[in-house]
Design a protein around this motif. Structure first.
Motif, PDB file in Angstrom:
ATOM      1  N   UNK A 204       0.851  -1.179   0.000  1.00 33.59           N
ATOM      2  CA  UNK A 204       0.000   0.000   0.000  1.00 33.59           C
ATOM      3  C   UNK A 204       0.887   1.227   0.000  1.00 33.59           C
ATOM      4  N   UNK A 205       0.474   2.220  -0.740  1.00 33.02           N
ATOM      5  CA  UNK A 205       1.211   3.476  -0.715  1.00 33.02           C
ATOM      6  C   UNK A 205       0.449   4.456   0.164  1.00 33.02           C
ATOM      7  N   UNK A 206       1.112   5.034   1.109  1.00 31.68           N
ATOM      8  CA  UNK A 206       0.468   6.017   1.971  1.00 31.68           C
ATOM      9  C   UNK A 206      -0.490   5.367   2.945  1.00 31.68           C
ATOM     10  N   UNK A 207      -1.429   6.145   3.400  1.00 27.91           N
ATOM     11  CA  UNK A 207      -2.384   5.647   4.376  1.00 27.91           C
ATOM     12  C   UNK A 207      -3.769   5.539   3.764  1.00 27.91           C
ATOM     13  N   UNK A 208      -4.606   4.827   4.439  1.00 28.60           N
ATOM     14  CA  UNK A 208      -5.968   4.697   3.968  1.00 28.60           C
ATOM     15  C   UNK A 208      -6.880   5.657   4.699  1.00 28.60           C
ATOM     16  N   UNK A 209      -8.144   5.655   4.330  1.00 30.75           N
ATOM     17  CA  UNK A 209      -9.087   6.466   5.087  1.00 30.75           C
ATOM     18  C   UNK A 209     -10.502   5.972   4.863  1.00 30.75           C
ATOM     19  N   UNK A 210     -11.359   6.355   5.761  1.00 23.24           N
ATOM     20  CA  UNK A 210     -12.767   5.980   5.656  1.00 23.24           C
ATOM     21  C   UNK A 210     -13.411   6.763   4.515  1.00 23.24           C
ATOM     22  N   UNK A 211     -14.140   6.056   3.691  1.00 25.56           N
ATOM     23  CA  UNK A 211     -14.877   6.732   2.621  1.00 25.56           C
ATOM     24  C   UNK A 211     -16.340   6.328   2.747  1.00 25.56           C
ATOM     25  N   UNK A 212     -17.197   7.319   2.768  1.00 26.73           N
ATOM     26  CA  UNK A 212     -18.619   7.008   2.894  1.00 26.73           C
ATOM     27  C   UNK A 212     -19.417   7.660   1.781  1.00 26.73           C
ATOM     28  N   UNK A 213     -20.383   6.933   1.308  1.00 27.56           N
ATOM     29  CA  UNK A 213     -21.352   7.512   0.391  1.00 27.56           C
ATOM     30  C   UNK A 213     -22.685   7.483   1.112  1.00 27.56           C
ATOM     31  N   UNK A 214     -23.386   8.595   1.055  1.00 29.71           N
ATOM     32  CA  UNK A 214     -24.646   8.673   1.803  1.00 29.71           C
ATOM     33  C   UNK A 214     -25.738   9.183   0.891  1.00 29.71           C
TER      34      UNK A 214
END
Lengths: 366, 1026
Positions: free
Chosen positions: B525-535
């Protein structure tokens, strides 16, 4: 966004010390939010007023739920509802039982009764402590008082064990309980200049030297204990009786003169206030011995501090004694009595004057 | 009659005052199991009674032991009137039935009353003596272990993974029985609690039987749910993955064996040709030469027909005839039972599948509820598959034959299976099922990730996968195999753009990968991940029955499409190319539908860099409009740039020189592929699409689009020091310290405005979620640097005009300094498990990718690649347990809870606790509580009511874990939180269902946790830094 419902619950109970203090100080949620906003916590985490409000509400609810446990702090350690790390528990308890000096000064020595509680709004107005906070503090005093009132054993230790307070706070509570129990007058105008800490110190002296418990500590035999009720909320009645004997120091003319000359010899040349000391000796000595002799009357016990001020501290102050003068005088005054060959009450005298000396030192503000 | 249950009531404490006159209580206890009841003596006038009762003995069938809870009721004796109940404790006996779990239950339990909450505590001692019973026709399944954890539990090794188990039981809901009209709320609540407890026990027993039939000894990833169908009944259903688990000897750390063989990439088993000669040399060559000047790519001469697979361990070569898409969202039938949002199952038979898929093929449902896997298990990932179906509920007439419900789920599962086939996959992993019910309409949903698995695990006698692989297979890049497409590129199930893997250069990968599983630990993985939300909110007309069901069916596809578009946009905006842990929830209310998709976005090094987002106007020529578009475009570009910085996404390959030389040198490639017969077909014909960078064009043609873009850009950024994800761990963070804070937060918003538009609703819903996150960041600011892991959002529409969002997550601290140095250089070092060989990969990666990088700027307009796909080859390594470091201090301090009699019980939704090692699993915790009040205002309103209820639920979970001898709950989840209020009547009611695994864990440093060769490589860094 106005939420119908909004809660946040952590497995380990989350508590912000700042919010706790605001809650203890009796701020409403909206006032607390204002204070926090002014405190700059918002910048810290890019929060909005909504976030702050929601957080404050959560914490207030948590504190309200905890409050019932704080009534008997020992429960906090073995309840299951909130998982709170021990050091946090200690903070919660300590802060909950902390009080404002301004407030305590107002109720010190008063009966912790419903009547006093009704006056709390006046006290609140006078001290600028919110009514809610006044109530909490008053209830704390009353709760501690009720628990230790009937307990045997050393007062400070009892308070510390039952309420898991720090030594310092336990001592302060001991003073409050002691004052409330003996109803010492502290509210007179002449006593206004004294702080709670002055009184707490004096209370400590009295508890340690003039109560039955104090004797118990000095002679800690089981035999002794079983004989005399081992309590230090009350003054030692026998001792108070014995104090009457000290009267001889002022009623016996020879003794009084002898005492005066001994003291004056010792003091001569050592202080600028020597002349005033010499002139006032008899008056001052009468004052102190009379206080001792009257302590069998409950009424006079209540006036103990006002008597000290009126009979001793004020005359000295009007003669412009310094604290050092005071120290010098009282030391020689106490010690010289030992040299009086017709004076037989050395032990009682020391027990009495030891406390009087420390109290007067503390109460004599330059 | 093979069991004897013994219970002893020791004492009580902190009891409530039941007698106002004396301010005391005359308490006694009834202990009930099945139909037998014992009583203790009355302990007069005490709030802290000491009963010290005799042992109450129940002689019972083991079947009953599994089904029934032990019921302890504390009462206040009253000479003149009826005895008053103080409260109850239900104790699940199940953990005692398995000799590897707990042996005794002993401790303080909160006494719980559904009206008053917790009222004091009671100390109970429970033991079970089981007699062996070898009856073949037995109905019990004692001894089968259950785990909520969706990976192989830490102190076990999977000897075999048998597959999917499911069961459901139905009953009438006591709340809706006629008798409910005459009994007290307390009686009704207790009847319900008891019934559900019974049903869960029965369900677990039945699943256990199935596991025994399959030859397994455990269920992993056990997921049990309740459907409160109201009038039509109560369904308790469960799914799980049957396994045969071997307990690792206590001396060895759970992952030791796997870690020592990091190269045993299962990918290689599956994808490589049987002939392994020449492979490694080529590999090396590739590494060196790839930095040479790239030349344009031409199709290679390799035959596109894949050679017949020779070994059953090569599940990769397959073809799917289907061009159908995973998300062809047209519900098939309009009627109430229509609404399935997946592809048609009929034509999708994967006729051309050449391979006999060993055990898997024979299975009815090759589904796995696991989300992370033993090394060598997962080979490729195809994509997310999901299916939804709208049903009309009717009364369940015969609880013993719950055929309708079974048939419904069967239908959905078939659909999922066929979707997986269309993706060229034979299995579905990360599988889960859920429902949303409103009145008589019910949406059944299932989703998972289509995947190719290594069949070794499905066969007998292949216990030592790791070692076997190492010996017999070639090492292949472990970190990218799972990204490689499992489907045939000539026959892609959906339009996507394939490129050669940026990591190994040998196989094709898609431009974007969506999955429901956790990020495989070995993934680069490059870098960090993050939470992604679709609402998303969609209004719908109020309706009844079939009309309503049809309306919902019709809305579903649009919702899924929009959610997907949102996810894709947000992913691009963060410059990421893959989603893990994707969970899409659609909830129905009377007048609206809510959709919430959550996932963790990452930049997979093996996948191409995502292109930017292009804004296009519909009306060219309009100057002001164009200007507007330019502004938006600039903002988007700025945001992308900023996000790259925030998430530290600096793929090393982005060097300018290579632009314009779109394709890597073909010669190397051909060689590569020769060594790799299986994938030979992949080389041809891809050249056209290959050179193009995916372009993502948003057309601003109406206000909707403007709104979309606006919302896209207004997603709040995460405050510095925080990270968030909804997976087990955060990609890019490896050095956890031991502080954990699990929390549950619930918010209900009342829509005040009667005539809301879809957009207004969307805004409200989005703000609701965003504000929740902001609140978390604020509350947990003292933990910085910290990561919110496993953020699990659940949305519901409890009543018309109410939106409820419930979140459970854990905040974990990490060591900031280390994260910063680590990920950039060594994307693969998740558990610190590299051997020297692997250390080459990052270098290779840089060199290679620079040569391919190329195509960044071309765009294909309109290509909304809204399909779920993924590829993956799973290789090796279970995730190592968190890196040991110097955090023992803090752990020690939390543990030494001084003079207190209460054990500290940590809770986490993850399968591990950082800094600790799980040494024993004590059994599953599965608890259901109802709380009701008729004095809502007095209890602090709805918030006060729910706040104390949640705190009580935590307390009861902790108490049960402590009584089992445990000190932590892992894989904790709150599966149900149904809240109903009636403020006018001053009433409220709430149901909560929680589950998790009770464990004993010890500090990691208590025993040497890491095999020695790890010490030589990267652990040394970590250690050095602490």
């Amino acid at each position: 966004m106005a939420m119908e419902l909004d809660v946040f619950v952590g497995n380990t109970t989350i508590m912000d010390e700042e919010v706790y203090q605001l809650w203890l100080d009796g701020y409403t949620v909206s006032d607390a939010v204002k204070v926090r906003m002014e405190g700059g916590v918002m910048e810290e985490c890019e929060a909005s007023a909504d976030v702050l409000l929601s957080d404050t509400m959560d914490q207030y609810r948590t504190f309200q739920m905890c409050e019932r446990l704080l009534y008997s702090p020992a429960k906090l350690a073995n309840q299951l509802l909130f998982q709170i790390p021990p050091h946090r528990q200690a903070i919660l308890i300590e802060r909950y039982y902390a009080f404002d000096d301004a407030f305590v000064r107002e109720v010190l020595g008063k009966k912790l009764s419903k009547g006093t509680k009704k006056d709390l709004d006046d006290i609140s107005a006078k001290t600028n402590v919110t009514l809610k906070s006044c109530r909490r503090q008053f209830d704390n005093f009353k709760r501690v008082f009720k628990v230790v009132e009937e307990l045997k054993g050393p007062l400070v230790e009892n308070i510390r064990q039952h309420f898991l307070l720090s030594d310092k706070l336990a001592r302060d509570y001991a003073a409050i309980v002691f004052f409330a129990n003996n109803r010492f007058e502290t509210g007179k105008r002449k006593l206004q200049y004294l702080t709670f800490q002055d009184f707490a110190f004096c209370a400590g002296q009295l508890i340690n030297n003039w109560t039955v418990g104090a004797v118990g500590e000095q002679i800690p035999t089981d035999h002794q204990r079983s004989f005399r009720f081992y309590m230090d909320v009350d003054l030692d009645k026998e001792f108070l009786q014995e104090l009457k004997e000290l009267k001889i120091l002022i009623t016996d003319k020879d003794l009084l003169d002898q005492h005066k000359s001994l003291v004056c010899t010792a003091l001569r040349g050592k202080t600028k206030a020597f002349n005033e000391m010499e002139a006032n000796f008899k008056n001052l000595s009468r004052g102190l011995v009379n206080i001792a002799a009257k302590l069998t009357n409950t009424k006079d016990v209540r006036d103990f501090f006002i008597d000290l001020v009126e009979k001793f501290i004020e005359p000295c102050r009007s003669d412009r004694w310094t604290a050092a003068d005071m120290k010098l005088y009282l030391t020689h005054y106490t010690n010289s009595a030992h040299i009086l060959d017709t004076f037989k009450h050395q032990v009682v005298w020391d027990r009495y004057m030891g406390v009087i000396k420390s109290c007067i030192f503390k109460m004599f503000h330059d | 009659m093979p069991g004897k249950l013994k219970a002893k009531i020791v004492a009580g404490r902190h009891l409530p005052v039941m007698d106002r006159a004396s301010d005391l209580t005359d308490a006694f206890v009834e202990v009930k199991f099945g139909n037998t009841t014992f009583k203790t003596d009355v302990c007069p006038k005490s709030l802290n009674p000491q009963w010290n009762s005799e042992w109450f003995k129940f002689e019972v069938d083991d079947e009953d032991l599994q089904d029934e809870p032990l019921q302890v009721t504390v009462l206040d004796h009253d000479t003149y009137s009826a005895n008053d109940a103080i409260g109850k404790v239900y104790i699940d006996i199940d953990p005692l039935l398995c000799n590897e779990a707990a042996s005794v239950i002993s401790g303080w339990f909160p006494i719980y009353d559904t009206i008053h909450g917790i009222r004091g505590e009671i100390n109970v001692l429970v033991k079970v003596e089981l007699f062996n019973d070898l009856n073949r026709f037995r109905q019990s399944s004692c001894g089968v272990k259950f785990f909520c954890t969706t990976s192989i539990p830490r102190c076990y090794r999977a000897a075999m993974v048998h597959g999917f188990v499911e069961e459901l039981v139905v009953n009438e809901d006591p709340e809706y029985q006629w008798i409910d009209r005459i009994r007290t709320p307390r009686a009704s609540n207790e009847a319900r609690q008891r019934l559900i407890s019974l049903m869960s026990g029965e369900l677990q027993r039945k699943i256990g039987l199935k596991v025994l039939e399959m030859g397994g000894n455990a269920v992993v990833g056990y997921l049990q749910c309740f459907d409160l169908e109201g009038e039509s009944g109560l369904v308790v259903r469960a799914i799980g993955t049957a396994c045969t688990l071997d307990k690792l000897s206590s001396g060895s750390a759970p992952n030791t064996a796997t870690h020592t063989h990091p190269n045993t990439a299962p990918a290689s088993n599956a994808c490589n040709s049987p002939s392994k000669d020449g492979k490694e040399p080529v590999f090396g060559e590739d590494l060196l030469s790839s930095s040479g000047p790239p030349t344009p790519f031409r199709a290679l001469p390799t035959s596109s027909s894949s050679p017949p697979p020779l070994s059953p361990s090569k599940p990769c070569s397959r073809q799917s005839s289907s061009s159908d898409t995973d998300l062809s969202l047209t519900p098939k039938t309009g009627m109430g039972s229509g609404g399935s949002a997946g592809k048609e199952a009929g034509p999708l038979k994967t006729l051309l599948r050449q391979q006999t898929q060993t055990a898997l093929e024979q299975r009815e449902f090759p589904f796995f509820t696991l989300t992370s896997f033993p090394p060598g298990f997962l080979v490729h990932v195809g994509g997310v598959v999901s299916a939804r179906s709208v049903k009309l509920l009717d009364r369940i007439h015969n609880p013993d034959e719950p055929e309708t419900r079974d048939a419904w789920w069967e239908e959905i599962r078939q659909e999922i299976k066929s979707h997986a086939k269309a993706l060229g996959c034979h299995a579905v992993v990360g599988y889960s099922e859920s429902t949303s019910i409103c009145e008589e309409v019910c949406i059944l949903s299932a989703s998972g990730t289509a995947a190719i698995l290594n069949p070794r695990y499905m066969r007998e006698g292949c216990l030592d996968i790791g070692i076997v692989d190492h010996r017999f297979e070639d090492p292949s890049p472990p970190s990218c195999g799972f990204c490689h497409i499992p489907y045939d590129e000539l026959n892609m199930p959906f339009p996507t753009q394939l490129t050669y893997c940026y990591h190994c250069r040998r196989q094709k990968v898609p431009d974007v990968l969506f999955t429901t599983i956790d990020l495989p630990p070995e993934a680069a993985v490059t870098g960090k991940g993050c939470l992604i939300q679709a609402r998303l909110c969609r209004l719908k007309k109020k309706a009844q029955g079939e009309v309503n069901a049809t309306a919902i069916s019709n809305l579903l596809p649009f919702m899924e499409y929009e959610l997907h578009t949102q996810l894709m946009n947000k992913l691009k905006l963060r410059s990421m190319n893959a989603l893990f842990g994707l969970r899409i929830q659609i909830s129905i209310g009377e007048n609206m539908l809510l959709g919430l998709a959550s996932a963790t976005g990452v930049y997979l090094t093996a996948l191409p860099a995502p292109g930017g987002i292009q804004i296009a106007g519909k009306t060219p020529g309009d100057l002001s409009n164009e200007h507007h578009i330019l502004t938006i475009q600039k903002r988007i570009n700025d945001t992308i740039a900023k996000n790259k910085e925030i998430y530290q996404i600096n793929p090393p390959e982005l060097t300018e020189e290579v632009v314009g030389s779109p394709i890597p040198e073909p010669r190397q490639r051909s060689r590569l592929f020769r060594s790799h017969s299986e994938s030979s077909d992949e080389v041809s014909e891809l050249d056209l699409s290959h050179g193009k960078k995916d372009a993502f064009v948003l057309e601003i043609d109406d206000t909707d689009a403007v709104e979309d873009i606006h919302s896209l850009l207004t997603d709040a950024t995460i405050p510095t020091g925080f990270n968030s994800c909804n997976t087990e761990i955060m990609p890019g963070i490896y050095n956890w310290t031991s502080a954990v804070q699990m929390f549950t937060s619930v918010r209900v918003f009342r829509l005040s405005n009667a005539n809301l538009t879809n957009q207004g609703l969307n805004k409200i819903f989005t703000d609701l979620c965003e504000n929740l996150l902001k609140s978390f960041y604020f509350k947990l600011r003292s933990m910085i640097p910290c990561c919110l892991c496993h953020l699990n959002f659940t949305v519901a529409v409890p009543e018309e005009e109410l939106i409820q969002v419930a979140v459970t997550a854990v905040a974990m601290t990490y060591d900031k300094d280390q994260t910063q140095e680590k990920p950039a250089e060594k994307p693969i070092t998740k558990g610190c498990i590299e051997t020297e060989e692997q250390l080459q990969f990052p270098m290779e990666l840089c060199a290679d990718s620079s040569s391919t990088n190329t195509q960044l700027s071309s765009k294909i307009s309109g290509s909304l690649t809204h399909f779920f796909f993924f590829l993956s080859a799973l290789s090796s390594l279970e995730r190592s347990s968190p890196v040991p470091d110097g955090r023992s201090r803090s752990l020690r301090s939390t543990r030494g809870f001084g003079g207190s009699s209460v054990t500290v019980v940590k809770m986490t939704p993850l399968s591990f606790l950082p800094g600790t090692r799980i040494i024993k699993y004590l059994g599953i915790i599965n608890m259901f509580f109802i709380r009701e009040t008729t004095s809502l205002r007095e209890e602090g309103g709805v918030s006060g009511f729910l706040h104390s209820f949640i705190a009580e639920v935590f307390a009861m979970v902790r108490a049960h874990v402590a009584a089992l001898g445990g000190n932590a709950v892992v894989s904790y989840s709150m599966k149900e939180c149904v809240f109903m209020e009636n403020p006018n009547k001053n009433q409220a009611q709430c149901l909560i269902n929680v589950s998790g695994d009770a464990v004993i864990c010890v500090r990691e440093t208590d025993q040497e946790p890491v095999p020695s060769n790890i010490g030589q490589t990267c652990t040394s860094e970590t250690d050095g830094a602490t």
